[in-house]
Motif scaffolding. Structure first.
Motif, PDB file in Angstrom:
ATOM      1  N   UNK A   5       0.846  -1.196   0.000  1.00 53.63           N
ATOM      2  CA  UNK A   5       0.000   0.000   0.000  1.00 53.63           C
ATOM      3  C   UNK A   5       0.880   1.245   0.000  1.00 53.63           C
ATOM      4  N   UNK A   6       0.596   2.152  -0.925  1.00 51.92           N
ATOM      5  CA  UNK A   6       1.421   3.353  -1.001  1.00 51.92           C
ATOM      6  C   UNK A   6       0.762   4.399  -1.893  1.00 51.92           C
ATOM      7  N   UNK A   7       1.384   5.549  -1.956  1.00 46.73           N
ATOM      8  CA  UNK A   7       0.947   6.626  -2.840  1.00 46.73           C
ATOM      9  C   UNK A   7       1.225   6.240  -4.287  1.00 46.73           C
ATOM     10  N   UNK A   8       0.228   6.408  -5.162  1.00 48.78           N
ATOM     11  CA  UNK A   8       0.397   6.026  -6.564  1.00 48.78           C
ATOM     12  C   UNK A   8       0.394   7.212  -7.519  1.00 48.78           C
ATOM     13  N   UNK A   9      -0.206   8.336  -7.108  1.00 53.08           N
ATOM     14  CA  UNK A   9      -0.256   9.496  -7.996  1.00 53.08           C
ATOM     15  C   UNK A   9      -0.472  10.768  -7.185  1.00 53.08           C
ATOM     16  N   UNK A  10       0.213  11.836  -7.601  1.00 49.69           N
ATOM     17  CA  UNK A  10      -0.053  13.180  -7.087  1.00 49.69           C
ATOM     18  C   UNK A  10      -0.570  14.024  -8.241  1.00 49.69           C
ATOM     19  N   UNK A  11      -1.750  14.604  -8.073  1.00 45.88           N
ATOM     20  CA  UNK A  11      -2.336  15.481  -9.080  1.00 45.88           C
ATOM     21  C   UNK A  11      -2.148  16.914  -8.600  1.00 45.88           C
ATOM     22  N   UNK A  12      -1.385  17.688  -9.366  1.00 42.57           N
ATOM     23  CA  UNK A  12      -1.107  19.078  -9.016  1.00 42.57           C
ATOM     24  C   UNK A  12      -2.140  19.991  -9.662  1.00 42.57           C
ATOM     25  N   UNK A  13      -2.622  20.953  -8.900  1.00 45.34           N
ATOM     26  CA  UNK A  13      -3.602  21.905  -9.408  1.00 45.34           C
ATOM     27  C   UNK A  13      -2.934  23.155  -9.933  1.00 45.34           C
ATOM     28  N   UNK A  14      -3.398  23.627 -11.075  1.00 45.13           N
ATOM     29  CA  UNK A  14      -2.917  24.878 -11.667  1.00 45.13           C
ATOM     30  C   UNK A  14      -4.100  25.830 -11.811  1.00 45.13           C
ATOM     31  N   UNK A  15      -3.794  27.093 -12.150  1.00 43.30           N
ATOM     32  CA  UNK A  15      -4.834  28.117 -12.161  1.00 43.30           C
ATOM     33  C   UNK A  15      -5.702  28.087 -13.422  1.00 43.30           C
ATOM     34  N   UNK A  16      -5.097  27.856 -14.605  1.00 44.10           N
ATOM     35  CA  UNK A  16      -5.838  27.994 -15.861  1.00 44.10           C
ATOM     36  C   UNK A  16      -5.458  26.909 -16.861  1.00 44.10           C
ATOM     37  N   UNK A  17      -6.236  26.844 -17.948  1.00 39.76           N
ATOM     38  CA  UNK A  17      -5.926  25.927 -19.042  1.00 39.76           C
ATOM     39  C   UNK A  17      -4.591  26.278 -19.705  1.00 39.76           C
ATOM     40  N   UNK A  18      -4.246  27.562 -19.712  1.00 35.73           N
ATOM     41  CA  UNK A  18      -2.955  27.962 -20.269  1.00 35.73           C
ATOM     42  C   UNK A  18      -1.809  27.314 -19.511  1.00 35.73           C
ATOM     43  N   UNK A  19      -1.954  27.163 -18.217  1.00 34.68           N
ATOM     44  CA  UNK A  19      -0.925  26.493 -17.424  1.00 34.68           C
ATOM     45  C   UNK A  19      -0.769  25.036 -17.863  1.00 34.68           C
ATOM     46  N   UNK A  20      -1.877  24.376 -18.166  1.00 36.95           N
ATOM     47  CA  UNK A  20      -1.797  22.997 -18.659  1.00 36.95           C
ATOM     48  C   UNK A  20      -1.088  22.950 -20.006  1.00 36.95           C
ATOM     49  N   UNK A  21      -1.352  23.914 -20.860  1.00 32.63           N
ATOM     50  CA  UNK A  21      -0.659  23.986 -22.155  1.00 32.63           C
ATOM     51  C   UNK A  21       0.846  24.120 -21.936  1.00 32.63           C
ATOM     52  N   UNK A  22       1.242  24.963 -21.008  1.00 28.34           N
ATOM     53  CA  UNK A  22       2.665  25.149 -20.727  1.00 28.34           C
ATOM     54  C   UNK A  22       3.292  23.896 -20.125  1.00 28.34           C
ATOM     55  N   UNK A  23       2.528  23.176 -19.319  1.00 22.67           N
ATOM     56  CA  UNK A  23       3.026  21.914 -18.765  1.00 22.67           C
ATOM     57  C   UNK A  23       3.220  20.889 -19.877  1.00 22.67           C
ATOM     58  N   UNK A  24       2.275  20.802 -20.789  1.00 23.92           N
ATOM     59  CA  UNK A  24       2.413  19.870 -21.913  1.00 23.92           C
ATOM     60  C   UNK A  24       3.691  20.156 -22.702  1.00 23.92           C
ATOM     61  N   UNK A  25       3.973  21.424 -22.924  1.00 23.59           N
ATOM     62  CA  UNK A  25       5.195  21.787 -23.654  1.00 23.59           C
ATOM     63  C   UNK A  25       6.437  21.415 -22.853  1.00 23.59           C
ATOM     64  N   UNK A  26       6.373  21.634 -21.540  1.00 20.03           N
ATOM     65  CA  UNK A  26       7.535  21.375 -20.695  1.00 20.03           C
ATOM     66  C   UNK A  26       7.842  19.885 -20.567  1.00 20.03           C
ATOM     67  N   UNK A  27       6.809  19.047 -20.621  1.00 17.56           N
ATOM     68  CA  UNK A  27       6.992  17.616 -20.380  1.00 17.56           C
ATOM     69  C   UNK A  27       6.899  16.756 -21.638  1.00 17.56           C
ATOM     70  N   UNK A  28       6.676  17.370 -22.780  1.00 25.17           N
ATOM     71  CA  UNK A  28       6.408  16.623 -24.013  1.00 25.17           C
ATOM     72  C   UNK A  28       7.507  15.629 -24.373  1.00 25.17           C
ATOM     73  N   UNK A  29       8.745  15.936 -24.014  1.00 27.85           N
ATOM     74  CA  UNK A  29       9.867  15.057 -24.376  1.00 27.85           C
ATOM     75  C   UNK A  29      10.159  13.998 -23.321  1.00 27.85           C
ATOM     76  N   UNK A  30       9.396  13.975 -22.245  1.00 27.11           N
ATOM     77  CA  UNK A  30       9.586  12.931 -21.244  1.00 27.11           C
ATOM     78  C   UNK A  30       9.109  11.592 -21.805  1.00 27.11           C
ATOM     79  N   UNK A  31       9.914  10.519 -21.695  1.00 29.46           N
ATOM     80  CA  UNK A  31       9.528   9.216 -22.269  1.00 29.46           C
ATOM     81  C   UNK A  31       8.190   8.697 -21.766  1.00 29.46           C
ATOM     82  N   UNK A  32       7.838   9.032 -20.538  1.00 27.01           N
ATOM     83  CA  UNK A  32       6.599   8.516 -19.950  1.00 27.01           C
ATOM     84  C   UNK A  32       5.409   9.428 -20.173  1.00 27.01           C
TER      85      UNK A  32
END
Length: 296
Positions: A70-97
């Motif tokens: 039994x353990x932690x499996x996921x942390x969901x971080x909250x952001x302010x706007x959809x634009x923040x999600x767009x910026x996260x997608x750009x920042x993480x796009x090259x991550x293999x996972x």
């Protein structure tokens, strides 16, 4: 790109557990409000709407685990706007996972923990702690007893603490990819990170544990004040849950604490009165000693 992301904080955590009934009872006793309950999951929330989800250990919808049991499996971080999600997608796009799940960008961090992101579902709440009389201001509270709590009602999830094998790599990932700020460190072996330049002392702490491997140390729940730390700790003790350490105080963040063993994995912490930092704060190199970890 990363410094354009406006984080609110931890929006939800997800556990994979071996005993759903006991795990659900723990969070009932801990002071969370049950939102929904089914055979496959239980969902709870804090006063501001931060969510805690528990699922069966073998649930195929869960991300991979950092450790056995039994353990932690996921942390969901909250952001302010959809634009923040767009910026996260750009920042993480090259991550293999990197992937998308239910409209959320998701990836596995260098410690093996699944992290994802959504526009926050938390609400703004105005909750006052007890007035405190000090030597310089002895009449803040006059002809009135201070607060006493029969149990705690956590306001939010303030931070998670994780064991790790490569603290510098994890620190680099969160700071360079997501714009987290370093608050303080045990040089090379521990990093206190906050997701915003201005806010509580840390939202994440990663601690070197080469003989143990990656995993969960604890999840910390913010309460009103030191009195609620005591009230909550005493209540869960009466309910039969085991205190690991506390009550006490952390010299690093100034916060008061009470830690309890959590059947969902690791520990759960009540805490209050942590330091509030801004971009003017200069991170400190702190010696990793038991005295610097806890008073009392």
């Amino acid at each position: 790109m990363a410094n354009l992301i406006k984080f609110r904080g931890i929006d939800q955590i997800v556990y994979g557990v071996s005993d759903m009934v006991t795990s659900a009872r723990f969070f009932d006793d801990w002071g969370l409000k049950k939102v929904s309950s089914k055979d496959t999951f239980e969902l709870f929330k804090t006063l501001d709407g931060t969510q805690v989800e528990i699922r069966r250990l073998d649930d195929p919808s869960l991300p991979p685990a950092m450790e056995e049991g039994s353990t932690l499996r996921e942390v969901i971080w909250g952001v302010e706007t959809e634009l923040d999600l767009t910026n996260i997608r750009k920042a993480l796009a090259n991550e293999p996972s990197y992937d998308e799940r239910d409209g959320r960008p998701i990836c596995i961090d260098p410690n093996g923990l699944a992290i994802s992101f959504r526009v926050t579902k938390r609400s703004n709440v105005m909750i006052e702690g007890a007035a405190i009389n000090t030597f310089a201001r002895p009449n803040v509270r006059v002809n009135q007893q201070s607060a006493f709590y029969d149990r705690a009602e956590p306001i939010e999830i303030g931070h998670v603490v994780l064991f790790a094998n490569d603290v510098p790599l994890i620190q680099k990932f969160y700071m360079e990819k997501l714009g987290f700020c370093l608050s303080d460190s045990y040089p090379g072996t521990g990093a206190f990170l906050r997701c915003r330049a201005e806010g509580g002392h840390h939202n994440m702490f990663v601690l070197d544990a080469p003989n143990r491997g990656p995993g969960l140390n604890h999840v910390a729940f913010t309460v009103r004040d030191i009195h609620e730390v005591f009230g909550g700790g005493l209540h869960v003790d009466r309910c039969g849950w085991t205190t690991q350490i506390g009550p006490g105080r952390h010299p690093v963040s100034s916060a008061y604490f009470w830690y309890v063993e959590n059947p969902c994995g690791g520990l759960a912490e009540y805490f209050a009165d942590e330091d509030y930092l801004t971009e003017d704060w200069e991170p400190r190199d702190i010696e990793r000693t038991s005295e610097n970890y806890a008073e009392w």
